[in-house]
Design a protein around this motif. Structure first.
Motif, PDB file in Angstrom:
ATOM      1  N   PHE A  85      41.932 -68.072 -47.093  1.00 13.05           N
ATOM      2  CA  PHE A  85      43.061 -68.145 -46.118  1.00 13.05           C
ATOM      3  C   PHE A  85      44.226 -68.899 -46.736  1.00 13.05           C
ATOM      4  CE2 PHE A  85      45.228 -70.071 -42.313  1.00 13.05           C
ATOM      5  CZ  PHE A  85      45.822 -68.967 -41.740  1.00 13.05           C
ATOM      6  N   PHE A  86      45.324 -68.470 -46.869  1.00 12.56           N
ATOM      7  CA  PHE A  86      46.447 -69.150 -47.563  1.00 12.56           C
ATOM      8  C   PHE A  86      47.924 -68.766 -46.890  1.00 12.56           C
ATOM      9  CE2 PHE A  86      49.116 -70.103 -51.685  1.00 12.56           C
ATOM     10  CZ  PHE A  86      49.321 -71.238 -51.411  1.00 12.56           C
ATOM     11  N   PRO A  87      48.089 -69.457 -45.856  1.00 11.58           N
ATOM     12  CA  PRO A  87      49.563 -68.663 -45.256  1.00 11.58           C
ATOM     13  C   PRO A  87      50.698 -69.096 -46.130  1.00 11.58           C
ATOM     14  CG  PRO A  87      48.356 -70.545 -43.934  1.00 11.58           C
ATOM     15  CD  PRO A  87      47.476 -70.248 -45.173  1.00 11.58           C
ATOM     16  N   ALA A  88      50.764 -69.848 -46.755  1.00 15.86           N
ATOM     17  CA  ALA A  88      51.930 -70.295 -47.880  1.00 15.86           C
ATOM     18  C   ALA A  88      52.037 -69.331 -48.921  1.00 15.86           C
ATOM     19  CB  ALA A  88      51.815 -71.506 -48.305  1.00 15.86           C
ATOM     20  N   ALA A  89      51.320 -68.477 -49.014  1.00 17.19           N
ATOM     21  CA  ALA A  89      51.487 -67.293 -49.933  1.00 17.19           C
ATOM     22  C   ALA A  89      52.758 -66.623 -49.888  1.00 17.19           C
ATOM     23  CB  ALA A  89      50.241 -66.318 -50.211  1.00 17.19           C
ATOM     24  N   TYR A  90      53.249 -66.579 -51.008  1.00 20.14           N
ATOM     25  CA  TYR A  90      54.564 -65.990 -50.923  1.00 20.14           C
ATOM     26  C   TYR A  90      54.588 -64.402 -51.565  1.00 20.14           C
ATOM     27  CZ  TYR A  90      54.475 -67.468 -55.842  1.00 20.14           C
ATOM     28  OH  TYR A  90      53.988 -67.596 -57.459  1.00 20.14           O
ATOM     29  N   GLN A  91      55.852 -63.798 -51.411  1.00 21.58           N
ATOM     30  CA  GLN A  91      55.763 -62.239 -51.714  1.00 21.58           C
ATOM     31  C   GLN A  91      56.803 -62.272 -53.044  1.00 21.58           C
ATOM     32  OE1 GLN A  91      56.935 -59.723 -48.611  1.00 21.58           O
ATOM     33  NE2 GLN A  91      57.981 -58.395 -50.066  1.00 21.58           N
ATOM     34  N   THR A 127      60.692 -59.635 -39.922  1.00 19.13           N
ATOM     35  CA  THR A 127      59.316 -60.801 -40.190  1.00 19.13           C
ATOM     36  C   THR A 127      59.497 -61.698 -41.327  1.00 19.13           C
ATOM     37  OG1 THR A 127      57.987 -59.055 -41.166  1.00 19.13           O
ATOM     38  CG2 THR A 127      57.741 -59.386 -38.826  1.00 19.13           C
ATOM     39  N   LYS A 128      59.027 -62.776 -41.148  1.00 17.03           N
ATOM     40  CA  LYS A 128      58.862 -63.697 -42.477  1.00 17.03           C
ATOM     41  C   LYS A 128      58.080 -62.938 -43.677  1.00 17.03           C
ATOM     42  CE  LYS A 128      57.494 -68.348 -43.974  1.00 17.03           C
ATOM     43  NZ  LYS A 128      57.136 -69.674 -43.425  1.00 17.03           N
ATOM     44  N   THR A 129      58.682 -63.155 -44.723  1.00 18.15           N
ATOM     45  CA  THR A 129      58.053 -62.417 -46.023  1.00 18.15           C
ATOM     46  C   THR A 129      56.543 -63.338 -46.245  1.00 18.15           C
ATOM     47  OG1 THR A 129      59.448 -63.973 -47.633  1.00 18.15           O
ATOM     48  CG2 THR A 129      60.046 -61.630 -46.879  1.00 18.15           C
ATOM     49  N   GLY A 130      55.781 -62.385 -47.223  1.00 16.56           N
ATOM     50  CA  GLY A 130      54.687 -63.134 -47.736  1.00 16.56           C
ATOM     51  C   GLY A 130      53.473 -63.022 -46.542  1.00 16.56           C
ATOM     52  N   ASN A 184      57.408 -53.188 -49.957  1.00 12.41           N
ATOM     53  CA  ASN A 184      57.352 -53.885 -51.177  1.00 12.41           C
ATOM     54  C   ASN A 184      56.375 -54.940 -51.640  1.00 12.41           C
ATOM     55  OD1 ASN A 184      59.711 -52.140 -51.915  1.00 12.41           O
ATOM     56  ND2 ASN A 184      60.990 -53.696 -51.589  1.00 12.41           N
ATOM     57  N   ILE A 185      55.165 -54.895 -50.934  1.00 10.29           N
ATOM     58  CA  ILE A 185      53.966 -55.594 -51.189  1.00 10.29           C
ATOM     59  C   ILE A 185      52.925 -54.741 -51.812  1.00 10.29           C
ATOM     60  CG2 ILE A 185      52.419 -57.255 -50.040  1.00 10.29           C
ATOM     61  CD1 ILE A 185      54.362 -57.573 -47.800  1.00 10.29           C
ATOM     62  N   PRO A 186      52.431 -55.056 -52.996  1.00  9.24           N
ATOM     63  CA  PRO A 186      51.180 -54.327 -53.544  1.00  9.24           C
ATOM     64  C   PRO A 186      50.004 -54.330 -52.736  1.00  9.24           C
ATOM     65  CG  PRO A 186      52.485 -55.397 -55.248  1.00  9.24           C
ATOM     66  CD  PRO A 186      53.080 -56.146 -53.878  1.00  9.24           C
ATOM     67  N   ALA A 187      49.351 -53.272 -52.328  1.00  7.95           N
ATOM     68  CA  ALA A 187      48.252 -53.152 -51.471  1.00  7.95           C
ATOM     69  C   ALA A 187      47.232 -52.111 -52.095  1.00  7.95           C
ATOM     70  CB  ALA A 187      48.659 -52.914 -50.103  1.00  7.95           C
ATOM     71  N   ARG A 188      46.102 -52.509 -51.895  1.00  6.69           N
ATOM     72  CA  ARG A 188      44.995 -51.608 -52.580  1.00  6.69           C
ATOM     73  C   ARG A 188      43.847 -51.451 -51.571  1.00  6.69           C
ATOM     74  NH1 ARG A 188      43.293 -55.318 -58.033  1.00  6.69           N
ATOM     75  NH2 ARG A 188      42.234 -56.920 -56.941  1.00  6.69           N
ATOM     76  N   TYR A 189      43.186 -50.497 -51.723  1.00  6.68           N
ATOM     77  CA  TYR A 189      42.054 -50.017 -50.883  1.00  6.68           C
ATOM     78  C   TYR A 189      40.937 -50.672 -51.117  1.00  6.68           C
ATOM     79  CZ  TYR A 189      39.132 -46.835 -47.772  1.00  6.68           C
ATOM     80  OH  TYR A 189      38.251 -46.213 -47.142  1.00  6.68           O
ATOM     81  N   CYS A 190      39.986 -51.102 -50.659  1.00  4.15           N
ATOM     82  CA  CYS A 190      38.432 -51.722 -50.880  1.00  4.15           C
ATOM     83  C   CYS A 190      37.517 -51.019 -49.927  1.00  4.15           C
ATOM     84  CB  CYS A 190      38.554 -53.107 -50.825  1.00  4.15           C
ATOM     85  SG  CYS A 190      39.930 -54.171 -51.892  1.00  4.15           S
ATOM     86  N   THR A 191      36.508 -50.761 -50.704  1.00  5.75           N
ATOM     87  CA  THR A 191      35.158 -50.337 -49.964  1.00  5.75           C
ATOM     88  C   THR A 191      33.855 -50.958 -50.162  1.00  5.75           C
ATOM     89  OG1 THR A 191      33.944 -48.228 -49.027  1.00  5.75           O
ATOM     90  CG2 THR A 191      34.673 -48.613 -51.334  1.00  5.75           C
ATOM     91  N   GLY A 192      33.219 -51.191 -49.138  1.00  3.30           N
ATOM     92  CA  GLY A 192      32.105 -52.190 -49.795  1.00  3.30           C
ATOM     93  C   GLY A 192      31.139 -52.480 -48.469  1.00  3.30           C
ATOM     94  N   TYR A 193      30.244 -53.616 -48.561  1.00  2.00           N
ATOM     95  CA  TYR A 193      29.282 -54.109 -47.444  1.00  2.00           C
ATOM     96  C   TYR A 193      30.105 -55.132 -46.814  1.00  2.00           C
ATOM     97  CZ  TYR A 193      25.390 -51.878 -49.975  1.00  2.00           C
ATOM     98  OH  TYR A 193      24.766 -51.038 -50.634  1.00  2.00           O
ATOM     99  N   LEU A 194      29.835 -55.156 -45.432  1.00  2.00           N
ATOM    100  CA  LEU A 194      30.562 -56.304 -44.395  1.00  2.00           C
ATOM    101  C   LEU A 194      29.534 -56.639 -43.584  1.00  2.00           C
ATOM    102  CD1 LEU A 194      32.707 -58.157 -43.708  1.00  2.00           C
ATOM    103  CD2 LEU A 194      33.707 -56.211 -42.362  1.00  2.00           C
TER     104      LEU A 194
END
Length: 268
Positions: A85-91, A127-130, A184-194
């Motif tokens: 968790f890192f709410p300061a992460a910027y875009q 909304t606020k970026t990032g 304009n936020i890169p996003a990728r799909y993930c699959t696995g065990y949860l």
């Protein structure tokens, strides 16, 4: 804690059929490995392994006619902490993104960004970026889409998920990914065990899960629009542009999937 995880998939094939399987935990977890989750088959057949264009570990084999089982079982040591968790992460501005992240800004088979761009900017443009913007997207998807296995449909796109307001975890993920890419936020799909470790009971039957990773502040971060909370013991299998890039099994011929078991549990 020690986590036992694995799966069993039972098929019936009318004739000899090639398969590509993506059922092994990603190499990023190998430092936590106690028992390797080898892919085994019944009856035993030769398996050829390779890495695909996204770096995912794939197994290539040919199933004989008749009953055929593929299975894995591994043990991994987990630190017991929730997703970072890192709410300061910027875009990043698009021009400042690394080149290998740019493909995750583009539309893809299930992420039809061309149909969602205008709505994305209407919903999230103020909304606020990032990190805050990605969380706003996850909050919206989590609230607007109703989960149910009875809603599963292999051909549903992100825009159809938004219109229908229902789906399974892959649909939540495709919609959130599409919104992120439109912003304009890169996003990728993930699959696995949860795992359900730390979650209130009763637990639903275990299944493979889908979530996304977004690129903020020079690294990839996990977000889970289906559950919309940080979780314990999440084990990646594969990443791609969307679910079309990471099918757990790709069969090249007629078949019937019978028994299907997945587990992620604390091991003594």
């Amino acid at each position: 804690m020690r986590i036992s995880l694995g799966c069993r998939l039972d098929f019936k094939f009318p004739k000899s059929t090639p398969i590509i399987a993506m059922l092994n935990v990603d190499a990023t977890h190998y430092c936590d490995l106690e028992q390797l989750d080898f892919l085994t088959t019944t009856p035993c057949v030769p398996i050829e392994s390779y890495k695909d264009v996204f770096g995912n570990w794939c197994s290539r084999l040919t199933a004989p006619a008749g009953a055929f089982r593929m299975a894995t079982q591994g043990i991994f040591v987990d630190h017991g902490k929730k997703d970072r968790f890192f709410p300061a992460a910027y875009q990043h501005s698009v021009q400042d993104l690394p080149s290998d992240a740019l493909v995750f800004l583009l539309g893809s088979r299930y992420c039809d960004t061309d149909l969602l761009s205008q709505e994305s900017w209407r919903l999230f443009g103020e909304t606020k970026t990032g990190w805050a913007r990605v969380q706003a997207i996850c909050d919206y998807v989590h609230q607007q889409v109703t989960f149910g296995y009875e809603h599963a449909r292999a051909t549903r796109t992100a825009s159809e998920t938004l219109t229908e307001g229902r789906g399974v975890c892959r649909d939540f993920t495709h919609l959130a990914i599409s919104f992120c890419r439109c912003m304009n936020i890169p996003a990728r799909y993930c699959t696995g065990y949860l795992s359900d470790i730390g979650e209130p009971e009763p637990h639903t039957p275990c299944d493979f899960a889908a979530w996304m990773e977004v690129f903020l502040a020079n690294r990839w971060w996990i977000f889970d629009p289906r559950n919309n909370q940080r979780r314990i013991a999440r084990f990646l299998i594969g990443r791609g542009r969307d679910a079309a890039d990471v099918p757990l099994t790709q069969t090249f011929g007629e078949n019937t999937l019978g028994n299907f078991e997945v587990w992620t549990e604390i091991s003594n």
